[in-house]
Enzyme design. Structure first.
Site, short mmCIF file in Angstrom:
data_model
loop_
_atom_site.label_atom_id
_atom_site.label_comp_id
_atom_site.label_asym_id
_atom_site.label_seq_id
_atom_site.Cartn_x
_atom_site.Cartn_y
_atom_site.Cartn_z
CB ALA A 227 -0.79 -0.04 1.34
N GLY B 298 0.46 -5.17 0.55
CA GLY B 298 -0.63 -5.14 -0.17
C GLY B 298 -0.25 -5.85 -1.56
CD GLU C 40 -2.71 -7.44 2.22
OE1 GLU C 40 -2.59 -6.30 2.05
OE2 GLU C 40 -3.56 -8.01 3.27
CD GLU D 259 1.16 -5.64 5.24
OE1 GLU D 259 2.00 -6.61 5.57
OE2 GLU D 259 0.37 -5.89 4.33
C1 3H9 Z 1 0.41 -2.48 3.38
O1 3H9 Z 1 0.79 -2.85 2.36
C2 3H9 Z 1 -0.98 -2.27 4.05
C3 3H9 Z 1 -1.89 -3.30 3.56
O2 3H9 Z 1 -1.85 -4.72 3.99
C4 3H9 Z 1 -3.19 -2.97 3.82
C5 3H9 Z 1 -3.72 -1.71 3.17
C6 3H9 Z 1 -5.26 -1.62 3.18
N1 3H9 Z 1 4.57 3.49 0.17
O3 3H9 Z 1 13.15 1.65 0.41
P1 3H9 Z 1 13.57 2.38 -0.96
C7 3H9 Z 1 9.41 4.85 -1.11
S1 3H9 Z 1 1.55 -1.48 4.48
C8 3H9 Z 1 5.11 4.81 0.02
O4 3H9 Z 1 14.72 3.53 -0.69
P2 3H9 Z 1 14.88 -0.06 -1.92
C9 3H9 Z 1 10.52 5.36 -0.28
O5 3H9 Z 1 10.00 6.28 0.94
C10 3H9 Z 1 3.09 -1.47 3.15
N2 3H9 Z 1 6.27 4.81 -0.28
O6 3H9 Z 1 13.91 1.41 -2.03
C11 3H9 Z 1 11.65 5.96 -1.12
O7 3H9 Z 1 11.18 7.15 -1.26
P3 3H9 Z 1 12.23 8.29 -1.49
C12 3H9 Z 1 3.78 -3.17 3.11
C13 3H9 Z 1 7.33 3.99 -0.31
O8 3H9 Z 1 15.01 -0.46 -2.97
C14 3H9 Z 1 11.41 4.92 -2.31
O9 3H9 Z 1 10.04 4.53 -2.37
N3 3H9 Z 1 4.89 -2.81 2.47
C15 3H9 Z 1 6.76 2.51 -0.31
O10 3H9 Z 1 16.19 0.20 -0.80
C16 3H9 Z 1 12.38 3.86 -2.46
O11 3H9 Z 1 12.39 2.97 -1.44
C17 3H9 Z 1 6.14 -2.33 3.06
O12 3H9 Z 1 6.22 -2.15 4.21
C18 3H9 Z 1 5.38 2.41 0.11
N4 3H9 Z 1 5.03 1.41 0.41
O13 3H9 Z 1 13.68 -1.04 -1.20
C19 3H9 Z 1 7.41 -2.39 2.02
N5 3H9 Z 1 7.88 1.83 -0.33
O14 3H9 Z 1 13.24 7.79 -2.50
C20 3H9 Z 1 8.04 -0.84 2.11
C21 3H9 Z 1 8.91 2.73 -0.44
O15 3H9 Z 1 11.73 9.57 -1.55
N6 3H9 Z 1 9.25 -0.79 1.17
N7 3H9 Z 1 8.72 3.82 -0.86
O16 3H9 Z 1 13.06 8.35 0.07
C22 3H9 Z 1 10.22 -1.47 1.38
O17 3H9 Z 1 10.43 -2.16 2.21
C23 3H9 Z 1 11.31 -0.93 0.63
O18 3H9 Z 1 11.10 0.40 -0.09
C24 3H9 Z 1 11.49 -1.82 -0.85
C25 3H9 Z 1 12.67 -1.19 -1.78
C26 3H9 Z 1 12.04 -3.26 -0.40
C27 3H9 Z 1 10.41 -2.19 -1.57
#
Ligand code: 3H9
Length: 689
Positions: A65, A104, A107, A127
């Site tokens: 998400a 998400g 999901e 999450e």
């Molecule tokens: C969820 O899904 C809830 C659902 O179950 C229910 C809904 C109803 N959103 O980490 P990076 C940005 S909760 C917004 O440096 P990497 C991040 O801030 C979510 N922004 O890259 C950064 O911005 P900036 C569950 C996001 O290659 C840029 O993208 N998912 C999100 O080192 C690059 O990110 C997670 O918790 C996001 N979801 O790693 C996964 N994700 O460049 C969260 C990233 O401006 N994400 N950004 O600083 C991660 O773990 C890592 O970003 C990922 C890539 C492994 C994907």
């Protein structure tokens, strides 16, 4: 309108492709959700379409998400509805997964009827790390796909699994060639499109049968993981939701999941943990430095000193595949350091964190030597000898002689003035601090100390190096103790004062551990050794600590310090120490009194926040969230409070100010309230925007 949508569709014979392109990580923001819902409807409405494939452009499948949307009013459609629409599709839907299918994103994939992934893909429900539970059906569908026990492990740890493991578990139906994802998805689509029925995860019962027959599973899991989930709200919500998946129908289970999600997403813990997520990423940004500032290549690292710090620092580079030349003055010290490094690697391997052959590969990258000149070929040299300014000055002027032009010279000093050290060289622009935290191969924090003359490219290189070795790097300006230890000193001063006012070491430690810190100041002192910096020749019983050292109580290594230690390192409060402190207090003219835990906590933490505010107003830290990161990753500050500055924001900076004013004189004659803290409190603002 659709023209701006990050989701596009394409018909290819009987196949209908739905492609999301929402850089950088295909987060499932409003536009993507709306696009997906519309596309699923379109694919179903088209009589010529027999199967639908959902795939993503860019570096990853949906990584979750859009976290930035949390806390704002939801714009329909919500993700649960989108997932339900996918699952309800009459035509089979296939997820084509590369990169990271997280939260998400997984999901969405679980709502699809089939999943194809490349071997390098990772799938997970992280999450819980944001203080949440999966809120779009994940807690109900994952157990039905892989079983309750395996789902508990994934959902409560938040750790992803690789595609091969996911395939073995039945989460992925087919593994594709690394560069053949779309073809493999199309092949699978053609294979299944003429079937009458398709697997619908929410209707499956086979995988949850085992847990139905073993209702004790959930309490066992709670008990086995009690340490990991202590203090946190989200893990219990995750467990309860998976338990519901086993025991009640899908529709009721998702309703419970929704209710729990709403409670968590609006709560303080998740707000704090989302703050941490963004704070960690913001810390990489350096004010006044363009994002594309050129960096130097660092292919060979030199480390001066094979002690605990030098060895731990070296391990970071060796593990990351970067060769290290480690220099000591004496063979015995060098041998000892190398042996400890090897033992640490072998211990990790024994715990299964490391393959045995990786131990040899890592150690094979180490060149231990007594030859100072060998540092000449290194791109980055990190000095990690003991804290003594004269020694460091001497070392840096010698390093300047042997280091090649362009090499970066870094000091691991925890307190000393980097500018003074840099002035010993002809290249002060290539000198900076790289301050690691003990144990250096484990703790994630790296303070990068920017000297007055440190060149932008040098600073950017140190930050990039930090990232490469898996650290979270934070920029600090030059001051005594930088960000972390300067605030620690403010806390220690109060801890010492509290002892004389009547609080016991255990009350003081407990006030912090019950808050969520891994240990308190006196446990920390016992662990490090009370005799650090203590000199038996000049000792004069002038502090409690000196008296303890004089009496042979030098910390854990001598079996007693502030606490008494058992054979198994178990710790018990010492009557002897209480007597020593009481005696010392009497001699200093103090009358002991009783303290509540709340008062102790205020006395310890509010002055840290005050020091943090000074660090901000002096420009030592770039932003409040950087201070939070230092404490979260360098000292184990509990993530669910967001760090000291975010915690102050949560309880109200005004409350911190009035607490400091109330404690008044007790805080010390030199104690000054930070003007910044005062202004923020009076304006009713927050440190973190
Ligand atoms: C969820 O899904 C809830 C659902 O179950 C229910 C809904 C109803 N959103 O980490 P990076 C940005 S909760 C917004 O440096 P990497 C991040 O801030 C979510 N922004 O890259 C950064 O911005 P900036 C569950 C996001 O290659 C840029 O993208 N998912 C999100 O080192 C690059 O990110 C997670 O918790 C996001 N979801 O790693 C996964 N994700 O460049 C969260 C990233 O401006 N994400 N950004 O600083 C991660 O773990 C890592 O970003 C990922 C890539 C492994 C994907």
């Amino acid at each position: 309108g659709m023209a701006m949508s990050p989701v596009s569709t394409r018909k290819d014979g009987k196949l209908f492709w739905i492609i999301s392109d929402n850089p950088p990580v295909n987060a499932l923001g409003h536009g993507v959700r709306a696009g997906l819902a519309e596309a699923i409807a379109k694919g179903n409405a088209d009589g010529g379409v027999k199967a639908i494939i959902i795939a993503c452009e860019g570096r990853t499948f949906f990584a979750g998400a859009d976290i930035t949307e949390f806390g704002k009013p939801l714009q329909a459609p919500g993700l649960p509805e989108v997932c339900d629409a996918i699952e309800a599709s009459e035509k089979p839907v296939i997820a084509a997964i590369h990169g990271t299918a997280l939260g998400g994103g997984l999901e969405v994939a679980l709502a699809c009827h089939y999943r194809v992934a490349v071997p390098s893909a990772k799938l997970g429900l992280p999450e819980v790390k944001l203080g949440l539970l999966p809120g779009a059906g994940g807690t109900q569908r994952l157990p039905r796909a892989i079983g309750a026990e395996a789902a508990l492990g994934m959902i409560v740890s938040g750790n992803p699994v690789g595609a091969r493991a996911a395939h073995a578990a039945g989460l992925v139906d087919k593994l594709a060639e690394e560069d053949g994802l779309r073809d493999a998805a199309a092949d699978l689509a053609k294979e299944v499109m003429d079937r009458n029925t398709h697997p619908v995860t929410s209707r499956r019962e086979d995988k949850i049968r085992a847990a139905k027959e073993d209702p004790g599973l959930f309490d066992r899991f709670r008990k086995d993981n009690a340490r990991m989930i202590r203090g946190l709200d989200a893990p219990e919500a995750c467990i309860a939701a998976v338990e519901a998946a086993v025991n009640i129908p899908f529709e009721k289970g998702t309703a419970l999941e929704r209710e729990l999600f709403m409670k968590l997403v609006t709560g303080d813990q998740s707000k704090a943990m989302r703050h941490v997520f963004f704070a960690e990423r913001t810390a990489q940004k350096i004010d006044g430095l363009p994002k594309d500032t050129a960096t130097y290549r660092v292919e060979k690292v030199g480390i001066l000193g094979a002690g605990t710090m030098g060895g731990g620092i070296a391990m970071n580079f060796l593990t990351a595949g970067i060769p290290v030349t480690m220099v000591e003055r004496e063979q015995a010290a060098l041998d000892r350091g190398v042996a400890i490094m090897r033992k640490n690697y072998e211990r990790s391997a024994a715990k299964g964190k490391f393959k045995p052959e990786h131990v040899e590969a890592a150690m094979g990258r180490l060149n231990p030597t007594l030859d100072f000149e060998a540092l000449g070929e290194c791109d980055l040299i990190i000095e990690a000898v003991f804290e003594n300014m004269d020694l460091k000055k001497d070392i840096f002027s010698r390093l300047d002689q042997v280091a090649k032009p362009g090499a970066i010279l870094a000091s691991n000093t925890s307190y000393l003035d980097i500018d003074e050290i840099a002035a010993q060289t002809r290249r002060p622009d290539h000198v900076l601090g790289m301050h690691f935290f003990s144990p250096a191969n484990v703790m994630k924090l790296l303070e990068v100390v920017r000297g007055k003359e440190t060149a932008p490219a040098v600073l950017a290189t140190a930050m990039a190096v930090g990232k490469k070795i898996g650290k979270v790097a934070v920029v600090s300006g030059v001051c005594h103790g930088f960000i972390g230890n300067r605030m620690l000193a403010a806390r220690q001063e109060q801890a010492n004062a509290l002892l004389l006012e009547g609080a016991t070491p255990w009350q003081i430690d407990d006030a912090l551990t019950s808050f969520g810190m891994p240990m308190g100041p006196f446990q920390m002192a016992d662990l490090a050794g009370l005799d650090i910096g203590w000199n038996p020749d000049t000792t004069s019983s002038s502090t409690v600590r000196e008296v303890l050292c004089e009496q042979g109580r030098r910390g854990q290594k001598t079996g007693k310090g502030f606490y008494d230690y058992g054979e198994d390192r178990s710790r018990t409060p010492s009557k002897e120490v209480e007597a020593i402190i009481a005696d010392f207090a009497r001699k200093s003219g103090k009358t002991p009194r009783d303290f509540t835990e709340g008062e102790i906590r205020e006395r310890l933490i509010y002055p840290m926040i005050n020091e943090g505010a000074k660090i901000l107003e002096e420009g030592i830290a770039q932003r409040a969230s950087d201070i939070d990161i230092v404490w979260l990753y360098g000292y184990g500050w509990p993530a669910w409070t967001g760090g000291p500055m975010f915690w102050a924001d949560t309880i109200g900076v005004g409350r911190v100010l009035s607490g400091l004013e109330r404690h008044g004189k007790a805080l010390g004659d030199d104690f000054e309230i930070s003007p910044l803290l005062k202004t923020i409190a009076e304006d009713g603002r927050r440190f973190n925007g």
